[in-house]
Design a protein around this motif. Structure first.
Motif, PDB file in Angstrom:
ATOM      1  N   VAL A   1       0.846  -1.199   0.000  1.00 28.80           N
ATOM      2  CA  VAL A   1       0.000   0.000   0.000  1.00 28.80           C
ATOM      3  C   VAL A   1       0.880   1.247   0.000  1.00 28.80           C
ATOM      4  CG1 VAL A   1      -1.769   1.304   1.219  1.00 28.80           C
ATOM      5  CG2 VAL A   1      -1.822  -1.207   1.247  1.00 28.80           C
ATOM      6  N   PHE A   2       0.604   2.137  -0.944  1.00 27.03           N
ATOM      7  CA  PHE A   2       1.241   3.449  -0.985  1.00 27.03           C
ATOM      8  C   PHE A   2       0.204   4.482  -0.576  1.00 27.03           C
ATOM      9  CE2 PHE A   2       1.892   7.500  -3.051  1.00 27.03           C
ATOM     10  CZ  PHE A   2       3.221   7.785  -2.784  1.00 27.03           C
ATOM     11  N   HIS A   3       0.560   5.338   0.390  1.00 28.75           N
ATOM     12  CA  HIS A   3      -0.376   6.334   0.920  1.00 28.75           C
ATOM     13  C   HIS A   3       0.232   7.720   0.770  1.00 28.75           C
ATOM     14  CE1 HIS A   3      -3.649   7.791   3.549  1.00 28.75           C
ATOM     15  NE2 HIS A   3      -2.740   8.659   3.941  1.00 28.75           N
ATOM     16  N   LEU A   4      -0.416   8.574  -0.010  1.00 28.70           N
ATOM     17  CA  LEU A   4       0.047   9.943  -0.218  1.00 28.70           C
ATOM     18  C   LEU A   4      -0.653  10.866   0.768  1.00 28.70           C
ATOM     19  CD1 LEU A   4       1.888  11.576  -2.194  1.00 28.70           C
ATOM     20  CD2 LEU A   4      -0.173  12.053  -3.516  1.00 28.70           C
ATOM     21  N   ALA A   5       0.085  11.886   1.242  1.00 23.97           N
ATOM     22  CA  ALA A   5      -0.511  12.856   2.160  1.00 23.97           C
ATOM     23  C   ALA A   5      -1.787  13.417   1.556  1.00 23.97           C
ATOM     24  CB  ALA A   5       0.481  13.982   2.440  1.00 23.97           C
ATOM     25  N   GLY A   6      -2.858  13.389   2.327  1.00 25.43           N
ATOM     26  CA  GLY A   6      -4.147  13.832   1.826  1.00 25.43           C
ATOM     27  C   GLY A   6      -5.136  12.699   1.667  1.00 25.43           C
ATOM     28  N   GLY A   7      -4.653  11.456   1.793  1.00 24.98           N
ATOM     29  CA  GLY A   7      -5.560  10.315   1.802  1.00 24.98           C
ATOM     30  C   GLY A   7      -5.585   9.464   0.561  1.00 24.98           C
ATOM     31  N   GLN A   8      -4.934   9.885  -0.532  1.00 24.94           N
ATOM     32  CA  GLN A   8      -4.939   9.081  -1.751  1.00 24.94           C
ATOM     33  C   GLN A   8      -4.030   7.866  -1.595  1.00 24.94           C
ATOM     34  OE1 GLN A   8      -3.912  12.665  -4.156  1.00 24.94           O
ATOM     35  NE2 GLN A   8      -5.511  11.935  -5.530  1.00 24.94           N
ATOM     36  N   GLU A   9      -4.479   6.722  -2.138  1.00 24.58           N
ATOM     37  CA  GLU A   9      -3.737   5.477  -1.980  1.00 24.58           C
ATOM     38  C   GLU A   9      -3.649   4.710  -3.291  1.00 24.58           C
ATOM     39  OE1 GLU A   9      -4.345   4.100   2.676  1.00 24.58           O
ATOM     40  OE2 GLU A   9      -5.297   2.963   1.060  1.00 24.58           O
ATOM     41  N   VAL A  10      -2.601   3.908  -3.372  1.00 22.44           N
ATOM     42  CA  VAL A  10      -2.452   2.923  -4.435  1.00 22.44           C
ATOM     43  C   VAL A  10      -2.136   1.601  -3.753  1.00 22.44           C
ATOM     44  CG1 VAL A  10      -1.124   2.178  -6.444  1.00 22.44           C
ATOM     45  CG2 VAL A  10      -1.613   4.607  -6.101  1.00 22.44           C
ATOM     46  N   SER A  11      -2.903   0.563  -4.069  1.00 22.06           N
ATOM     47  CA  SER A  11      -2.703  -0.739  -3.451  1.00 22.06           C
ATOM     48  C   SER A  11      -2.413  -1.774  -4.533  1.00 22.06           C
ATOM     49  CB  SER A  11      -3.942  -1.148  -2.648  1.00 22.06           C
ATOM     50  OG  SER A  11      -3.766  -2.423  -2.054  1.00 22.06           O
ATOM     51  N   LYS A  12      -1.430  -2.634  -4.268  1.00 24.80           N
ATOM     52  CA  LYS A  12      -1.078  -3.687  -5.221  1.00 24.80           C
ATOM     53  C   LYS A  12      -1.017  -5.016  -4.479  1.00 24.80           C
ATOM     54  CE  LYS A  12       1.970  -4.556  -9.145  1.00 24.80           C
ATOM     55  NZ  LYS A  12       0.893  -4.300 -10.119  1.00 24.80           N
ATOM     56  N   ARG A  13      -1.891  -5.951  -4.884  1.00 23.93           N
ATOM     57  CA  ARG A  13      -1.938  -7.264  -4.239  1.00 23.93           C
ATOM     58  C   ARG A  13      -0.774  -8.122  -4.710  1.00 23.93           C
ATOM     59  NH1 ARG A  13      -5.347  -9.520  -1.027  1.00 23.93           N
ATOM     60  NH2 ARG A  13      -6.800  -7.762  -1.290  1.00 23.93           N
ATOM     61  N   LEU A  14      -0.257  -8.909  -3.799  1.00 18.39           N
ATOM     62  CA  LEU A  14       0.895  -9.762  -4.091  1.00 18.39           C
ATOM     63  C   LEU A  14       0.486 -10.909  -5.018  1.00 18.39           C
ATOM     64  CD1 LEU A  14       3.833 -10.396  -3.625  1.00 18.39           C
ATOM     65  CD2 LEU A  14       3.219 -11.527  -1.482  1.00 18.39           C
ATOM     66  N   ASP A  15       1.093 -10.923  -6.197  1.00 22.49           N
ATOM     67  CA  ASP A  15       0.791 -11.935  -7.206  1.00 22.49           C
ATOM     68  C   ASP A  15       2.094 -12.282  -7.917  1.00 22.49           C
ATOM     69  OD1 ASP A  15       0.016 -13.428  -9.461  1.00 22.49           O
ATOM     70  OD2 ASP A  15      -1.921 -12.396  -9.574  1.00 22.49           O
ATOM     71  N   LYS A  16       2.428 -13.575  -7.931  1.00 22.88           N
ATOM     72  CA  LYS A  16       3.679 -14.003  -8.552  1.00 22.88           C
ATOM     73  C   LYS A  16       3.770 -13.595 -10.012  1.00 22.88           C
ATOM     74  CE  LYS A  16       4.683 -18.013  -5.597  1.00 22.88           C
ATOM     75  NZ  LYS A  16       4.941 -19.468  -5.569  1.00 22.88           N
ATOM     76  N   ARG A  17       2.627 -13.533 -10.693  1.00 22.47           N
ATOM     77  CA  ARG A  17       2.636 -13.196 -12.113  1.00 22.47           C
ATOM     78  C   ARG A  17       3.016 -11.741 -12.367  1.00 22.47           C
ATOM     79  NH1 ARG A  17      -3.369 -15.237 -13.150  1.00 22.47           N
ATOM     80  NH2 ARG A  17      -3.505 -14.080 -11.165  1.00 22.47           N
ATOM     81  N   ASP A  18       2.920 -10.900 -11.336  1.00 25.19           N
ATOM     82  CA  ASP A  18       3.226  -9.481 -11.499  1.00 25.19           C
ATOM     83  C   ASP A  18       4.670  -9.130 -11.126  1.00 25.19           C
ATOM     84  OD1 ASP A  18       0.678  -8.974 -12.353  1.00 25.19           O
ATOM     85  OD2 ASP A  18      -0.074  -8.468 -10.348  1.00 25.19           O
TER      86      ASP A  18
END
Length: 350
Positions: free
Chosen positions: A278-295
């Motif tokens: 999970v990446f969390h930017l000041a202000g509340g915006q987020e980017v989430s990446k689920r753990l997947d071997k294919r990625d």
């Protein structure tokens, strides 16, 4: 709370909610510190550096282009600020010697610092000020604006507390400064730099791993500003064990990058989907990446001598791009050949 352990650390303190704006000044006086100015002042708006002064240059200079707008209203702003900093520099030199006497020190490396400024909520209009001193990494004396008194965390600061508490005129000035003057300047600076201060860029997030036994890296790049957090979580709970957090680093284009590593050596195949980066930017915006071997992007080979799925996918894309590039290049070359002429060999050289 401990103060001023390192100036570069202080510059990286995350800010609060985006509607809370802040103007902060960090002042550092150094004694016997090699290759470091005796006196440095750094100004920040919303944790973005806007000004710099040091005893070597003896000039206050802008660190953001938009700060030059201040001279439209006050043509002598930079000269005046430089004069004020030069006077404060002399005062700080005297204060360091007083600190040495108070703590019964005769030599060595010592740091005397001040942090002051204000915060402004652009939704409610509420303002708050702060003014405090630190010596050798510890709080020395702090102003309490609500009670209009000074707080002395250490015994050596008690004489200063009594002296400053009795100076009612000075206390009245500081209260006015932090509730009126400082917020007014903060509002101006925010308006000058609104496009930069309000800029929010989310990153691209990738999963990287050198070998199957290496730590798995979740890497985010291209985000702005640098007030961000990154972490691994399992089943919606943040992980603290088997996690290594990296520092926020600048990119050449002014954006930032950071990474956080996870030890996946003991994970069972059926558990991989329970983990997310999970990446969390000041202000509340987020980017989430689920753990997947294919990625996972990697260049390690499988047991049968082939490349891993991530490497194969990357190789296929690269090969396709190369092929397309060759076709386009050949087409352009054909178009550029003069019509009606043929290339000839020659022995002449230039």
């Amino acid at each position: 709370m401990r103060l001023f352990l390192a100036l570069c650390f202080l510059l990286g303190i995350p800010s609060g909610a985006p509607e809370i704006h802040s103007l902060k000044y960090f002042v550092t006086g150094a004694s016997n510190v090699p290759n470091f100015p005796e006196y440095v002042v750094v100004g920040l708006v919303d944790e973005l550096q806007i000004t710099h002064y040091d005893s070597n240059t003896r000039r206050v200079v802008p660190k953001q282009d938009w700060m030059n707008k201040v001279t439209e209203e006050d043509p002598t702003y930079w000269e005046d600020e430089s004069d004020v900093s030069l006077r404060d520099q002399q005062t700080f030199k005297v204060n360091i010697e007083i600190m040495k006497e108070r703590f019964k020190q005769t030599g060595g490396v010592h740091i005397f610092q001040k942090m002051y400024g204000c915060e402004w909520d652009d939704e409610t209009g509420e303002v708050n000020g702060f003014h405090q001193y630190g010596y050798d990494g510890e709080d020395f004396i702090v102003l309490d604006l609500k009670t209009e008194t000074w707080i002395a965390p250490v015994q050596q600061a008690v004489p200063t507390k009594h002296k400053w508490d009795n100076d009612k005129e000075d206390l009245a000035y500081w209260k006015y400064y932090y509730t009126q003057i400082c917020p007014d300047w903060l509002k101006k600076y925010v308006e000058f730099g609104r496009s930069s201060l309000m800029r929010k860029d989310l990153p691209s997030v990738s999963l990287l791993q050198k070998t199957p036994s290496s730590l798995l890296t979740c890497h985010a790049t291209g985000f702005y500003p640098d007030r961000a957090q990154m972490f691994w979580k399992k089943d919606e709970e943040e992980l603290h064990e088997d996690v290594v957090r990296g520092e926020i680093l600048p990119n050449h284009d002014g954006s930032f990058q950071m990474s956080v590593d996870l030890d996946v050596s003991g994970l069972q195949d059926e558990d991989w989907g329970r983990y997310s980066c999970v990446f969390h930017l000041a202000g509340g915006q987020e980017v989430s990446k689920r753990l997947d071997k294919r990625d996972i992007r990697t260049n390690w080979k499988t047991n049968d001598g082939g490349l891993s799925p991530g490497a194969v996918a990357g190789g296929v894309v690269a090969a396709l791009l190369l092929l397309i590039g060759c076709i386009i290049g050949l087409f352009i070359y054909k178009k550029k050949q003069p019509q009606g002429f043929r290339a000839t060999n020659t022995s002449e050289t230039s």
